[in-house]
Design a protein around this motif. Structure first.
Motif, mmCIF file in Angstrom:
data_model
loop_
_atom_site.group_PDB
_atom_site.id
_atom_site.type_symbol
_atom_site.label_atom_id
_atom_site.label_comp_id
_atom_site.label_asym_id
_atom_site.label_seq_id
_atom_site.Cartn_x
_atom_site.Cartn_y
_atom_site.Cartn_z
ATOM 1 N N ALA A 1 16.100 24.584 -16.021
ATOM 2 C CA ALA A 1 17.045 23.488 -16.281
ATOM 3 C C ALA A 1 18.342 24.044 -16.866
ATOM 4 O O ALA A 1 19.441 23.668 -16.438
ATOM 5 N N GLY A 2 18.221 24.945 -17.826
ATOM 6 C CA GLY A 2 19.411 25.553 -18.416
ATOM 7 C C GLY A 2 20.205 26.337 -17.387
ATOM 8 O O GLY A 2 21.433 26.254 -17.321
ATOM 9 N N ALA A 3 19.499 27.100 -16.562
ATOM 10 C CA ALA A 3 20.169 27.889 -15.527
ATOM 11 C C ALA A 3 20.901 26.964 -14.562
ATOM 12 O O ALA A 3 22.058 27.214 -14.192
ATOM 13 N N HIS A 4 20.251 25.879 -14.177
ATOM 14 C CA HIS A 4 20.895 24.947 -13.235
ATOM 15 C C HIS A 4 22.164 24.357 -13.832
ATOM 16 O O HIS A 4 23.211 24.311 -13.184
ATOM 17 N N LEU A 5 22.075 23.889 -15.075
ATOM 18 C CA LEU A 5 23.255 23.281 -15.704
ATOM 19 C C LEU A 5 24.378 24.306 -15.817
ATOM 20 O O LEU A 5 25.555 23.953 -15.770
ATOM 21 N N GLY B 1 24.892 26.628 -13.605
ATOM 22 C CA GLY B 1 25.361 27.015 -12.282
ATOM 23 C C GLY B 1 24.618 28.155 -11.618
ATOM 24 O O GLY B 1 25.130 28.757 -10.671
ATOM 25 N N CYS C 1 11.628 16.595 -18.717
ATOM 26 C CA CYS C 1 12.899 17.329 -18.658
ATOM 27 C C CYS C 1 13.454 17.236 -17.242
ATOM 28 O O CYS C 1 14.496 16.636 -17.007
ATOM 29 N N LEU D 1 13.304 13.415 -15.697
ATOM 30 C CA LEU D 1 14.115 12.511 -16.517
ATOM 31 C C LEU D 1 15.602 12.811 -16.363
ATOM 32 O O LEU D 1 16.433 11.911 -16.317
ATOM 33 N N TYR D 2 15.931 14.101 -16.281
ATOM 34 C CA TYR D 2 17.339 14.512 -16.222
ATOM 35 C C TYR D 2 17.806 14.895 -14.829
ATOM 36 O O TYR D 2 18.884 15.448 -14.672
ATOM 37 N N ARG D 3 17.003 14.616 -13.824
ATOM 38 C CA ARG D 3 17.376 14.908 -12.436
ATOM 39 C C ARG D 3 17.826 16.368 -12.276
ATOM 40 O O ARG D 3 18.961 16.669 -11.910
ATOM 41 N N ILE D 4 16.880 17.252 -12.552
ATOM 42 C CA ILE D 4 17.135 18.687 -12.434
ATOM 43 C C ILE D 4 16.356 19.212 -11.226
ATOM 44 O O ILE D 4 15.142 18.985 -11.133
ATOM 45 N N PRO D 5 17.005 19.912 -10.300
ATOM 46 C CA PRO D 5 16.240 20.518 -9.208
ATOM 47 C C PRO D 5 15.397 21.686 -9.716
ATOM 48 O O PRO D 5 15.881 22.500 -10.509
ATOM 49 N N ASN E 1 18.323 16.350 -6.409
ATOM 50 C CA ASN E 1 18.266 16.674 -7.838
ATOM 51 C C ASN E 1 16.876 16.424 -8.398
ATOM 52 O O ASN E 1 16.697 15.683 -9.373
#
Lengths: 173, 191
Positions: free
Chosen positions: A61-65, A67, A89, A92-96, A156
């Motif tokens: 998730a951190g890496a995605h945010l 980039g 995580c 809920l936060y629409r993370i791929p 996402n």
């Protein structure tokens, strides 16, 4: 020689690289040893070895945010251990998330301790509405991984690829 | 020391830095001081704020990342301290507000109330810089030192078990998430 397929591991790894994956989190298991070895030897890949698979959800998730495209390597029991992180995580936060899950406990499993997880893996993926595909044959590995990555990023949300015995394990009998 | 006062004391230092917080009181209190687009509040997934901070820190070594964690959350992901230490991102400052309780669900005491020492656990996990502080002056000094040290730090701030009257704010989770992602993207292209 380990019966874990080096050629299939290379195929999976190259497909992940072609999708732009530059960070992998992993918790070792037998079927993943070559994949993890390839990531470790690759100067263009950041490999994060975990204590528990759920950490990988936060790291991805951190890496995605930030980039960076990432993938998670885990056993299906590691997927079971990650479910709260996936739901509260990533979903809920629409993370791929691109999850590569070694699918233990199917037909042919010899380890008694691996046999429960196989029976619930696909039902849990469906219950969580996580799109998934099986990787069983080398001929479909590259395009299924590429398509999974495309959907993860357009929707996402998490997607899963099941690394199956017929692909990963070169049977001796 | 109250957590809200501790956050106020270092708030100006958060400008231009990437900030990740846990859910509940920490998120609501930081927003009450003033939300900024470089703040991300992980409003669930207890334990993963430090992992998320690690993912950002590894992906953006050009920027300092501050994680505001809590004792209940850290206790849910103690293994994550070993992963932090293993990769030792020098751009990550990990602050743990330790009120020795699960405040937002009624104040049930956590294991830090019976002696578990999170700074000691972090040090034993291999985090190179660890400290426990109990006053605002100590906290601000230690926080400034951690930013200047440019090495992985776990700073445990013992705080009173008091929080805001409400935890839900008018910043929606997804609004925060996409604004934060856009901030990170734009901060990369402008450097």
């Amino acid at each position: 020689m380990s019966p874990v397929s080096t050629s299939a591991s290379r195929l999976v790894y190259d497909a992940l690289k072609s999708c732009g994956v530059r960070l992998m989190s992993a918790l070792p298991e037998t079927w993943l040893v070559h994949l993890i070895g390839l990531a470790e030897a690759d100067p263009d890949m950041t490999l994060v070895r975990l204590a528990k698979e759920e950490e990988g959800v936060g790291i991805s998730a951190g890496a995605h945010l930030a980039g960076v495209k990432s993938a998670m390597l885990m056993q299906n029991h590691g997927f079971l251990a990650s479910i709260n992180g996936i739901v509260s995580c990533a979903q809920l936060y629409r993370i791929p998330l691109l999850m590569l899950v070694s699918y233990r406990g199917e037909f042919g499993e010899r380890d008694p301790w691996q046999t429960e997880g196989g029976g619930v893996t696909e039902d849990l993926l469906r219950a969580l509405r996580i799109p998934f595909a099986r990787l069983e044959n080398p001929s479909h590995v590259s395009h299924r991984i590429a398509k999974a990555q495309t959907l993860a990023h357009s929707a996402n949300k998490p997607v899963a690829l099941l690394l199956c015995r017929d692909l990963m394990w070169e049977e001796q009998t | 020391m109250r957590r809200l006062d501790a956050l106020r004391a270092v708030y100006s230092q958060l400008e231009g830095r990437i900030v990740v917080t846990i859910m509940g009181a920490v998120a609501a209190e930081l927003q009450s001081i003033g939300h900024r687009p470089n703040f991300f509040y992980l409003q669930h997934a207890m334990g993963l704020a430090s992992s998320l901070g690690l993912g950002i820190a590894l992906s953006r070594p050009d920027r300092q990342v501050v994680v505001f964690d809590g004792d209940g959350s850290v206790l849910m992901n103690l293994g994550g301290l070993t992963t932090l230490a293993r990769y030792r991102p020098r751009n990550l400052v990990h602050v743990v507000f330790d009120n020795e309780s699960l405040l937002s669900v009624g104040g049930f005491p956590t294991a830090t109330s019976t002696g578990s020492d999170l700074a000691g656990i972090a040090a034993a996990a291999g985090v190179p810089r660890t400290q426990t502080v109990r006053s605002i002056d100590e906290f601000t000094h230690a926080f400034d030192e951690a930013l200047a040290a440019e090495d992985l730090t776990t700073l445990v701030a013992k705080v009173e078990p008091v929080g805001p009257s409400a935890y839900v704010t008018d910043l929606s989770l997804l609004e925060n998430r996409f604004q934060f992602q856009r901030y990170l993207k734009e901060s990369r292209t402008t450097r």
